[in-house]
Design a protein around this motif. Sequence first.
Motif, PDB file in Angstrom:
ATOM      1  N   GLN A 119      53.199 -41.785 104.730  1.00 60.17           N
ATOM      2  CA  GLN A 119      54.505 -42.387 104.493  1.00 60.17           C
ATOM      3  C   GLN A 119      55.510 -41.290 104.150  1.00 60.17           C
ATOM      4  O   GLN A 119      55.321 -40.557 103.173  1.00 60.17           O
ATOM      5  CB  GLN A 119      54.423 -43.398 103.341  1.00 60.17           C
ATOM      6  N   GLU A 120      56.563 -41.195 104.927  1.00 58.82           N
ATOM      7  CA  GLU A 120      57.561 -40.148 104.715  1.00 58.82           C
ATOM      8  C   GLU A 120      58.157 -40.201 103.313  1.00 58.82           C
ATOM      9  O   GLU A 120      58.514 -39.177 102.753  1.00 58.82           O
ATOM     10  CB  GLU A 120      58.666 -40.223 105.773  1.00 58.82           C
ATOM     11  N   ASP A 121      58.253 -41.404 102.722  1.00 53.54           N
ATOM     12  CA  ASP A 121      58.808 -41.495 101.379  1.00 53.54           C
ATOM     13  C   ASP A 121      57.913 -40.774 100.366  1.00 53.54           C
ATOM     14  O   ASP A 121      58.407 -40.138  99.433  1.00 53.54           O
ATOM     15  CB  ASP A 121      59.019 -42.952 100.963  1.00 53.54           C
ATOM     16  N   ASP A 122      56.590 -40.848 100.541  1.00 56.41           N
ATOM     17  CA  ASP A 122      55.688 -40.113  99.649  1.00 56.41           C
ATOM     18  C   ASP A 122      55.928 -38.617  99.783  1.00 56.41           C
ATOM     19  O   ASP A 122      56.005 -37.899  98.789  1.00 56.41           O
ATOM     20  CB  ASP A 122      54.221 -40.427  99.960  1.00 56.41           C
ATOM     21  N   LEU A 123      56.061 -38.147 101.010  1.00 56.68           N
ATOM     22  CA  LEU A 123      56.297 -36.723 101.240  1.00 56.68           C
ATOM     23  C   LEU A 123      57.644 -36.301 100.649  1.00 56.68           C
ATOM     24  O   LEU A 123      57.752 -35.276  99.986  1.00 56.68           O
ATOM     25  CB  LEU A 123      56.243 -36.415 102.734  1.00 56.68           C
ATOM     26  N   ARG A 124      58.661 -37.112 100.851  1.00 60.12           N
ATOM     27  CA  ARG A 124      59.990 -36.814 100.310  1.00 60.12           C
ATOM     28  C   ARG A 124      59.942 -36.765  98.784  1.00 60.12           C
ATOM     29  O   ARG A 124      60.510 -35.867  98.162  1.00 60.12           O
ATOM     30  CB  ARG A 124      60.996 -37.867 100.769  1.00 60.12           C
ATOM     31  N   ARG A 125      59.236 -37.679  98.155  1.00 58.37           N
ATOM     32  CA  ARG A 125      59.174 -37.720  96.690  1.00 58.37           C
ATOM     33  C   ARG A 125      58.335 -36.572  96.130  1.00 58.37           C
ATOM     34  O   ARG A 125      58.471 -36.227  94.965  1.00 58.37           O
ATOM     35  CB  ARG A 125      58.640 -39.064  96.219  1.00 58.37           C
ATOM     36  N   LEU A 126      57.507 -35.985  96.955  1.00 56.01           N
ATOM     37  CA  LEU A 126      56.757 -34.815  96.533  1.00 56.01           C
ATOM     38  C   LEU A 126      57.638 -33.577  96.600  1.00 56.01           C
ATOM     39  O   LEU A 126      57.281 -32.536  96.091  1.00 56.01           O
ATOM     40  CB  LEU A 126      55.568 -34.616  97.485  1.00 56.01           C
ATOM     41  N   THR A 127      58.780 -33.683  97.233  1.00 55.96           N
ATOM     42  CA  THR A 127      59.687 -32.561  97.432  1.00 55.96           C
ATOM     43  C   THR A 127      61.064 -32.925  96.896  1.00 55.96           C
ATOM     44  O   THR A 127      61.955 -33.268  97.663  1.00 55.96           O
ATOM     45  CB  THR A 127      59.779 -32.215  98.936  1.00 55.96           C
ATOM     46  N   PRO A 128      61.248 -32.889  95.563  1.00 59.44           N
ATOM     47  CA  PRO A 128      62.560 -33.251  95.021  1.00 59.44           C
ATOM     48  C   PRO A 128      63.611 -32.229  95.415  1.00 59.44           C
ATOM     49  O   PRO A 128      63.276 -31.086  95.720  1.00 59.44           O
ATOM     50  CB  PRO A 128      62.328 -33.254  93.509  1.00 59.44           C
ATOM     51  N   PRO A 129      64.868 -32.633  95.416  1.00 64.92           N
ATOM     52  CA  PRO A 129      65.931 -31.674  95.722  1.00 64.92           C
ATOM     53  C   PRO A 129      65.863 -30.505  94.747  1.00 64.92           C
ATOM     54  O   PRO A 129      65.548 -30.682  93.579  1.00 64.92           O
ATOM     55  CB  PRO A 129      67.215 -32.475  95.509  1.00 64.92           C
ATOM     56  N   THR A 130      66.149 -29.317  95.248  1.00 70.58           N
ATOM     57  CA  THR A 130      66.114 -28.142  94.388  1.00 70.58           C
ATOM     58  C   THR A 130      67.494 -27.513  94.349  1.00 70.58           C
ATOM     59  O   THR A 130      68.325 -27.744  95.219  1.00 70.58           O
ATOM     60  CB  THR A 130      65.097 -27.107  94.898  1.00 70.58           C
ATOM     61  N   SER A 131      67.715 -26.737  93.338  1.00 68.30           N
ATOM     62  CA  SER A 131      68.981 -26.029  93.215  1.00 68.30           C
ATOM     63  C   SER A 131      68.695 -24.536  93.264  1.00 68.30           C
ATOM     64  O   SER A 131      67.556 -24.121  93.085  1.00 68.30           O
ATOM     65  CB  SER A 131      69.658 -26.412  91.899  1.00 68.30           C
ATOM     66  N   PRO A 132      69.708 -23.706  93.494  1.00 67.65           N
ATOM     67  CA  PRO A 132      69.481 -22.257  93.512  1.00 67.65           C
ATOM     68  C   PRO A 132      68.798 -21.809  92.225  1.00 67.65           C
ATOM     69  O   PRO A 132      69.129 -22.275  91.147  1.00 67.65           O
ATOM     70  CB  PRO A 132      70.887 -21.678  93.637  1.00 67.65           C
ATOM     71  N   GLY A 133      67.813 -20.959  92.373  1.00 65.57           N
ATOM     72  CA  GLY A 133      67.084 -20.464  91.215  1.00 65.57           C
ATOM     73  C   GLY A 133      65.905 -21.332  90.813  1.00 65.57           C
ATOM     74  O   GLY A 133      65.188 -21.012  89.884  1.00 65.57           O
ATOM     75  N   SER A 134      65.697 -22.457  91.511  1.00 67.24           N
ATOM     76  CA  SER A 134      64.568 -23.328  91.199  1.00 67.24           C
ATOM     77  C   SER A 134      63.271 -22.677  91.634  1.00 67.24           C
ATOM     78  O   SER A 134      63.274 -21.778  92.467  1.00 67.24           O
ATOM     79  CB  SER A 134      64.698 -24.656  91.956  1.00 67.24           C
ATOM     80  N   PRO A 135      62.137 -23.130  91.100  1.00 66.59           N
ATOM     81  CA  PRO A 135      60.860 -22.616  91.593  1.00 66.59           C
ATOM     82  C   PRO A 135      60.744 -22.840  93.098  1.00 66.59           C
ATOM     83  O   PRO A 135      61.385 -23.730  93.650  1.00 66.59           O
ATOM     84  CB  PRO A 135      59.824 -23.448  90.844  1.00 66.59           C
ATOM     85  N   ARG A 136      59.896 -22.037  93.755  1.00 67.21           N
ATOM     86  CA  ARG A 136      59.734 -22.136  95.206  1.00 67.21           C
ATOM     87  C   ARG A 136      59.118 -23.443  95.630  1.00 67.21           C
ATOM     88  O   ARG A 136      59.251 -23.855  96.758  1.00 67.21           O
ATOM     89  CB  ARG A 136      58.882 -20.993  95.712  1.00 67.21           C
ATOM     90  N   CYS A 137      58.374 -24.099  94.785  1.00 69.40           N
ATOM     91  CA  CYS A 137      57.805 -25.392  95.149  1.00 69.40           C
ATOM     92  C   CYS A 137      57.969 -26.334  93.967  1.00 69.40           C
ATOM     93  O   CYS A 137      58.095 -25.902  92.835  1.00 69.40           O
ATOM     94  CB  CYS A 137      56.349 -25.248  95.564  1.00 69.40           C
ATOM     95  N   PRO A 138      57.988 -27.623  94.230  1.00 68.94           N
ATOM     96  CA  PRO A 138      58.241 -28.598  93.170  1.00 68.94           C
ATOM     97  C   PRO A 138      57.001 -28.815  92.313  1.00 68.94           C
ATOM     98  O   PRO A 138      55.901 -28.467  92.716  1.00 68.94           O
ATOM     99  CB  PRO A 138      58.568 -29.863  93.968  1.00 68.94           C
TER     100      PRO A 138
END
Length: 187
Positions: A119-138
């Motif tokens: 389900q694409e929604d599961d994948l999307r929720r595993l990848t929250p929006p990031t901002s500059p300087g955020s860790p490389r992965c959620p």
Amino acid sequence: MPPSPAPLYAAADVHGHRAEFLDALRGAALADADGHWCGGRARLWMLGDYVDRGPDGIGVIEDIRRLAAQARDAGGRVGALLGNHEVQLLAAHRFGTAPVPGWDQPGGFHGGWSRFGGQEDDLRRLTPPTSPGSPRCPPSPWSRTTCWSTPTPPSTSNSEPASPPSTPPPPARSPTNARKPGWSSVA
């Protein structure tokens, strides 16, 4: 007389059906009307396949994590194992559509995961929006820690020396060096 052992329950293959999962827990007297742990010393083992096919796999994982903390506080236990669908979701997240040597699946891990009910929604929720300087992965729903941060290159000035990163840099994004994330218990 020794105390009787706490009741043991096992559940598997929730596949994103969060409401039905909570209904089953209520029916077993492990969760109250609000979905909070009320099983006391009971033990619940989740045997995997929380995501895919249904509408809210990440919500199921969030419920398991919350229930694990509540059960621990009440003297019970909620443990959880990864199933093949969680591994497929993580592979789709990590490697996307990159070709996988020796595996004839169009679209790489993402394509295979999609064909197995991803389900694409599961994948999307595993990848929250990031901002500059955020860790490389959620942060992962399966881990208490956030991922590594991008190492800062050493300074070329004569100011303070750069401190080493507190966590290791990520491995190269290649399926051949993927590490299977594991958790034997939640909380």
